[in-house]
Write a protein that holds these residues in place. Structure first.
Motif, PDB file in Angstrom:
ATOM      1  N   THR A 105      -7.159   4.675   8.517  1.00  0.00           N
ATOM      2  CA  THR A 105      -7.013   5.360   7.336  1.00  0.00           C
ATOM      3  C   THR A 105      -6.968   4.206   6.161  1.00  0.00           C
ATOM      4  N   MET A 106      -6.142   3.225   6.595  1.00  0.00           N
ATOM      5  CA  MET A 106      -6.172   2.053   5.653  1.00  0.00           C
ATOM      6  C   MET A 106      -7.357   1.103   5.525  1.00  0.00           C
ATOM      7  N   GLN A 107      -8.048   1.233   6.560  1.00  0.00           N
ATOM      8  CA  GLN A 107      -9.502   0.699   6.642  1.00  0.00           C
ATOM      9  C   GLN A 107     -10.512   1.370   5.613  1.00  0.00           C
ATOM     10  N   GLU A 108     -10.432   2.655   5.707  1.00  0.00           N
ATOM     11  CA  GLU A 108     -11.105   3.506   4.813  1.00  0.00           C
ATOM     12  C   GLU A 108     -11.020   3.519   3.371  1.00  0.00           C
ATOM     13  N   PHE A 109      -9.408   3.563   3.023  1.00  0.00           N
ATOM     14  CA  PHE A 109      -9.168   3.422   1.468  1.00  0.00           C
ATOM     15  C   PHE A 109      -9.619   1.892   1.210  1.00  0.00           C
ATOM     16  N   THR A 110      -9.377   1.080   2.025  1.00  0.00           N
ATOM     17  CA  THR A 110      -9.825  -0.606   1.557  1.00  0.00           C
ATOM     18  C   THR A 110     -11.417  -0.616   1.203  1.00  0.00           C
ATOM     19  N   GLU A 111     -12.058   0.179   2.240  1.00  0.00           N
ATOM     20  CA  GLU A 111     -13.504  -0.179   1.986  1.00  0.00           C
ATOM     21  C   GLU A 111     -13.763   0.592   0.703  1.00  0.00           C
ATOM     22  N   ASN A 112     -13.032   1.744   0.482  1.00  0.00           N
ATOM     23  CA  ASN A 112     -13.437   2.525  -0.955  1.00  0.00           C
ATOM     24  C   ASN A 112     -13.099   1.532  -2.122  1.00  0.00           C
ATOM     25  N   PHE A 113     -12.344   0.876  -1.962  1.00  0.00           N
ATOM     26  CA  PHE A 113     -11.617  -0.209  -3.101  1.00  0.00           C
ATOM     27  C   PHE A 113     -12.850  -1.290  -3.143  1.00  0.00           C
ATOM     28  N   ILE A 114     -13.455  -1.778  -1.876  1.00  0.00           N
ATOM     29  CA  ILE A 114     -14.168  -2.831  -1.987  1.00  0.00           C
ATOM     30  C   ILE A 114     -15.701  -2.320  -2.639  1.00  0.00           C
ATOM     31  N   ASN A 115     -16.048  -1.122  -2.175  1.00  0.00           N
ATOM     32  CA  ASN A 115     -17.318  -0.495  -2.719  1.00  0.00           C
ATOM     33  C   ASN A 115     -17.334  -0.190  -4.279  1.00  0.00           C
ATOM     34  N   ASN A 116     -16.206  -0.054  -4.804  1.00  0.00           N
ATOM     35  CA  ASN A 116     -16.071   0.523  -6.050  1.00  0.00           C
ATOM     36  C   ASN A 116     -15.938  -1.078  -7.113  1.00  0.00           C
ATOM     37  N   ALA A 117     -15.472  -1.885  -6.162  1.00  0.00           N
ATOM     38  CA  ALA A 117     -15.270  -3.585  -6.917  1.00  0.00           C
ATOM     39  C   ALA A 117     -16.740  -3.934  -6.947  1.00  0.00           C
TER      40      ALA A 117
ATOM     41  N   LEU B 293      -7.332 -11.366  -1.603  1.00  0.00           N
ATOM     42  CA  LEU B 293      -7.930 -11.893  -0.323  1.00  0.00           C
ATOM     43  C   LEU B 293      -6.894 -11.598   0.835  1.00  0.00           C
ATOM     44  N   HIS B 294      -5.544 -11.442   0.620  1.00  0.00           N
ATOM     45  CA  HIS B 294      -4.603 -11.038   1.830  1.00  0.00           C
ATOM     46  C   HIS B 294      -5.241  -9.638   2.244  1.00  0.00           C
ATOM     47  N   ILE B 295      -5.558  -8.915   1.207  1.00  0.00           N
ATOM     48  CA  ILE B 295      -5.952  -7.343   1.824  1.00  0.00           C
ATOM     49  C   ILE B 295      -7.082  -7.377   2.459  1.00  0.00           C
ATOM     50  N   LEU B 296      -8.305  -8.294   1.947  1.00  0.00           N
ATOM     51  CA  LEU B 296      -9.411  -8.147   2.645  1.00  0.00           C
ATOM     52  C   LEU B 296      -9.482  -8.845   4.004  1.00  0.00           C
TER      53      LEU B 296
ATOM     54  N   PHE C 176       0.751  -1.311   0.112  1.00  0.00           N
ATOM     55  CA  PHE C 176      -0.082  -0.225   0.162  1.00  0.00           C
ATOM     56  C   PHE C 176       0.997   1.268  -0.024  1.00  0.00           C
ATOM     57  N   LYS C 177       0.787   2.127  -1.199  1.00  0.00           N
ATOM     58  CA  LYS C 177       1.464   3.320  -1.247  1.00  0.00           C
ATOM     59  C   LYS C 177       0.884   4.397  -1.624  1.00  0.00           C
ATOM     60  N   ASN C 178       1.054   5.593  -1.284  1.00  0.00           N
ATOM     61  CA  ASN C 178       0.250   6.793  -2.044  1.00  0.00           C
ATOM     62  C   ASN C 178      -1.259   6.500  -2.248  1.00  0.00           C
ATOM     63  N   ALA C 179      -1.605   6.296  -1.077  1.00  0.00           N
ATOM     64  CA  ALA C 179      -3.224   6.009  -0.960  1.00  0.00           C
ATOM     65  C   ALA C 179      -3.825   5.101  -2.164  1.00  0.00           C
ATOM     66  N   LYS C 180      -2.815   4.080  -2.384  1.00  0.00           N
ATOM     67  CA  LYS C 180      -3.203   2.886  -3.574  1.00  0.00           C
ATOM     68  C   LYS C 180      -2.646   1.707  -3.111  1.00  0.00           C
ATOM     69  N   TYR C 181      -3.276   0.619  -3.544  1.00  0.00           N
ATOM     70  CA  TYR C 181      -2.750  -0.613  -3.361  1.00  0.00           C
ATOM     71  C   TYR C 181      -2.227  -0.819  -4.737  1.00  0.00           C
ATOM     72  N   THR C 182      -0.792  -1.455  -4.597  1.00  0.00           N
ATOM     73  CA  THR C 182      -0.122  -1.643  -5.902  1.00  0.00           C
ATOM     74  C   THR C 182       0.213  -3.210  -6.012  1.00  0.00           C
TER      75      THR C 182
END
Length: 466
Positions: free
Chosen positions: A232-244, A117-120, A86-92
């Motif tokens: 903060t990471m939780q919020e970014f990840t939830e945003n990724f999840i919602n968009n997916a 799945l590791h991220i989730l 996780f870098k610069n508010a993005k998962y790479t």
């Protein structure tokens, strides 16, 4: 037009030419970097796009849309086909072409699903809590067991429950949490001979090119993640999840996503304490009726029996903003959890030094905290725990204090419980697990002027407040 398999074959040949050029250049000049031509990157990522499209057309298209949001890079220094951080508010997501291009398209999909799945499962964060107490191979294998149980078409070297059980002669049960697997695996690894144990340390972690899968190094890339707080990471990840979320998912995937969102992906501290109590090493006493477990042929060595009396130390930071209500709630939870174990609990009150030590058997034994409020140091409590040969240390604090402990904890589990008002733990190397205490409403003993409407009237509407 080239078929998918033809494109894979050509890219694999080009990748080998790239690393061959690196090895030849390295012989003539030190510190040579792997040069990746732009045309290779373009062609490789066009192949990844095809895999992504296949994922989007799958029933669980969630993975494809999650991957679509991620940055993508090539790295030849990874010992796995894919990796994430996780870098610069993005998962790479990173790809090692030498390993990735040996897979068929279904296996490629599975390696990408594996990383998501590791991220989730919040493994990128949870691994940090365990790295001080468990070996890298135990942590990596345990996490891979958890995520791989949901996947088909795995690479032949993937860590599955069956393979791990066969390799370590274990009987690990399916669908258990990560903590269960890492504990059992560490015990098995510790029983291996020293030559096998030393393999992890002997490997060169600075290699710029990896051509084989190495379990000990598969998640090294996680260490490069941006150091941000869990919220903060939780919020970014939830945003990724919602968009997916573009359609219906399999039941297992819906369950993992729901767990991530509803429970914030982590076990409450008191549930985690229940598991820790199952792992706490009790005191042992020598006996002539049992042979030594490690050297049974040595009749001159006495065996050991457990007396099952766990020494539990509860550290209380009396300098910070943790309230009496929060701490009393925490102690109630501790007493409820440990009541089924033979134990002794000692409370150690500390600010910049230990102020008071006393035993507790019930909530009635709790004493009012002293009014002394010095600075904050965690080290004195750890020194006390070391000297008393504790089995478990639970530290209630607002998290603000030293950045580094001046002593190394010796042989006991550690659980940090941060108050509802705390932002996190100041100690960089926690040596244990850090959990958040559920917020407790603070009850005040008296009515304050700000509780009354300013410039209002009394309850009887008769007299102004002055």
């Amino acid at each position: 037009m080239k078929t998918f398999d033809q494109q894979v074959k050509e890219l694999y040949e080009q990748a080998n030419i790239i690393i061959q050029g690196f090895f030849e250049a390295e012989m003539d000049e030190a510190d040579v970097q792997v040069h990746i031509p732009e045309n290779f990157k373009k062609e490789f990522f066009s192949l990844v796009d095809k895999v992504n499209l296949s994922l989007m057309e799958d029933k669980d298209n969630f993975y494809g849309y999650f991957l679509f949001q991620m940055m993508k890079e090539i790295r030849f220094d990874m010992s796995s086909p894919t990796g994430v951080n996780f870098k610069n508010a993005k998962y790479t997501i990173y790809f090692n072409p030498i390993i990735f291009l040996t897979l068929n398209i279904k296996q490629m999909e599975s390696t990408i699903k594996h990383e998501v799945l590791h991220i989730l499962s919040r493994h990128l964060i949870r691994a940090k809590d365990f790295k001080c107490r468990y070996s890298t191979i135990a942590i990596n294998t345990a996490m891979d067991i958890v995520v791989n149980r949901y996947l088909d078409y795995l690479p032949p070297y993937a860590s599955t429950l069956e393979r791990v059980n066969n390799h370590y002669n274990l009987q690990l049960q399916p669908y258990e949490p990560f903590e269960y697997y890492v504990e059992k695996l560490q015990v098995a690894i510790d029983l291996l001979d020293e030559n096998e144990d030393s393999q992890e340390d002997d490997r060169d972690k600075e290699e710029q090119v990896e051509q084989d899968f190495i379990p000990e190094k598969t998640h090294d890339i996680w260490e490069e993640s941006q150091n941000i707080d869990e919220k903060t990471m939780q919020e970014f990840t939830e945003n990724f999840i919602n968009n997916a979320q573009k359609g219906s998912n399999s039941a297992y995937l819906d369950s993992i996503i729901a767990t991530f969102k509803n429970n914030k992906g982590e076990l409450p501290w008191h549930i985690y304490l229940k598991r820790l109590m199952g792992y706490v090493e009790s005191n042992k006493k020598k006996t002539i009726t049992r042979r030594n477990r490690r050297q049974p042929e040595r009749l001159d060595l006495r065996g050991e029996l457990r007396d099952h009396k766990a020494k539990i130390i509860v550290g209380l930071d009396i300098s910070g903003s943790i309230s009496d209500e929060e701490f009393k709630q925490g102690i109630r939870e501790v007493l409820t959890i440990v009541k089924n174990y033979k134990h002794e609990i000692t409370i150690v009150e500390c600010d910049d030094e230990i102020r008071r030590i006393y035993p507790v058997k019930s909530i009635k034994d709790m004493k009012d905290r002293p009014n002394i409020r010095g600075g904050t140091k965690f080290t004195p409590v750890f020194e006390y725990a070391n000297n008393k040969k504790a089995n478990l240390l639970i530290y209630f604090t607002d998290g603000k204090g030293e950045e580094r402990l001046k002593v190394t904890p010796k042989g006991y589990k550690i659980l940090w419980v941060i108050s509802g008002n705390g932002d996190g733990l100041s100690v960089k190397e926690s040596y244990g697990v850090v959990k958040k205490l559920k917020h407790v409403e603070i009850k005040r003993d008296s009515l304050e002027l700000k509780d009354v409407i300013i410039d209002g009237y009394s309850m009887n509407n008769q007299e102004r407040i002055r």
